[in-house]
Design a protein around this motif. Structure first.
Motif, short mmCIF file in Angstrom:
data_model
loop_
_atom_site.label_atom_id
_atom_site.label_comp_id
_atom_site.label_asym_id
_atom_site.label_seq_id
_atom_site.Cartn_x
_atom_site.Cartn_y
_atom_site.Cartn_z
N GLU A 181 -40.41 -37.51 15.91
CA GLU A 181 -41.29 -36.50 16.51
C GLU A 181 -42.74 -36.94 16.63
N ASP B 115 -41.84 -32.39 22.35
CA ASP B 115 -43.18 -32.39 21.79
C ASP B 115 -43.88 -31.07 22.11
N PRO B 116 -44.26 -30.27 21.10
CA PRO B 116 -44.86 -28.97 21.38
C PRO B 116 -46.21 -29.08 22.09
N LEU C 211 -45.65 -29.34 25.83
CA LEU C 211 -45.28 -28.07 26.45
C LEU C 211 -46.46 -27.11 26.52
N LEU C 212 -47.35 -27.17 25.54
CA LEU C 212 -48.54 -26.33 25.59
C LEU C 212 -49.40 -26.70 26.80
N TRP D 194 -40.39 -23.25 30.10
CA TRP D 194 -40.62 -24.44 29.27
C TRP D 194 -39.79 -24.31 28.00
N ARG E 94 -38.55 -26.15 24.39
CA ARG E 94 -38.72 -27.23 23.42
C ARG E 94 -37.36 -27.63 22.87
#
Length: 278
Positions: A10, A74-75, A78-79, A95, A97
């Motif tokens: 991650e 990867d958060p 997406l943000l 979107w 995750r």
């Protein structure tokens, strides 16, 4: 662990998303036109963009479909993707995750699945089989091959100096070592190839290859080149740990010494589009 021994983690692009948006050259608008014409896209059907990052390709292609789903593990990516969608007024993208290996039938079926600068990070055999099961019988897998963090090499005159990529690479190696980093792992042989063999083994036929010509020369600032460096898996900010401020200062000095006015010029690479049928 993937089938060829490389293990995803991650931290691969941890902290790089804001730099990715600033430092990567955008895909040319003509890419959407080429794909739309090749597949006869008419605003119907659904798009699945796997490893979507900050939505660079998702948002370019979304207007060609009724709806789209961007998937990334990867958060931070997406943000950024969600923020960019709001800024563009695009409301048809969901979107999600998730790792590509965990794609579920609950996502529904898709007319097109796209992979852009992402497939090599995955357990490709697993992902190819899963995605094939999500495509409609007349669907298409699209592999977009592109290099967007840096331009093509050349000696032709440009409005500003080319970024000193050889010296930038040497500076990264001075701080992180000579073997390319990738999250907690290293890539002594670079990223993996053989995508075509893997897709054929998963039951896809093709490919049909389309070449998208180079875009006009792009002018890029010192900050944009620095962001490009930090957008890479081999030089994400967290890899430098306590030495990040020193590396950042050294990189900025290198760039300022190279360009008196703080601007650089590059010719973007051409883009290869491979179309595969399930």
């Amino acid at each position: 662990m993937t089938g060829d021994g490389w293990e995803w983690d991650e931290t691969l692009y941890a902290g790089s998303a804001p730099h990715y948006v600033v430092g990567r050259m955008p895909y040319p608008p003509g890419l959407a036109e080429v794909i739309g014409e090749a597949l006869g896209l008419d605003g119907t059907g659904r798009l699945l963009d796997v490893g979507c990052g900050p939505g660079s390709l998702t948002l370019l292609l979304a207007p060609l479909f009724e709806a789209a789903v961007g998937v990334d593990a990867d958060p931070g990516m997406l943000l950024e993707a969600s923020r960019r969608a709001r800024d563009l007024g695009i409301t048809t993208v969901e979107w999600v995750r998730a790792r590509a290996e965990d794609l579920s039938d609950d996502l529904g079926s898709f007319r097109v699945a796209t992979f852009a600068q992402s497939f090599h990070w995955m357990d490709r055999s697993v992902v190819a089989r899963r995605v094939r099961g999500l495509l409609t019988p007349d669907g298409t897998w699209i592999h977009v091959g592109a290099t967007t963090h840096r331009g093509a090499e050349g000696a032709d005159p440009l409005p500003h100096p080319r970024p000193p990529w050889d010296r930038i690479d040497a500076l990264v190696a001075r701080y992180l070592g000579p073997v390319r980093r990738a999250g907690r792992s290293t890539l002594p042989g670079g990223t993996r190839g053989s995508e075509e063999e893997i897709l054929r083994q998963a039951g896809f036929t093709g490919p049909t290859r389309i070449e998208v010509g180079t875009a006009p020369v792009v002018d890029r600032s010192v900050d944009e080149i620095m962001a490009a460096v930090f957008s890479l898996s081999g030089s994400t900010p967290h890899l430098f740990a306590a030495e990040l401020p020193a590396f950042e200062a050294d990189l900025r000095r290198l760039l300022i010494r190279t360009s008196d006015d703080g601007w650089f010029s590059e010719t973007p690479h051409g883009i290869s589009v491979l179309l595969w049928r399930p």
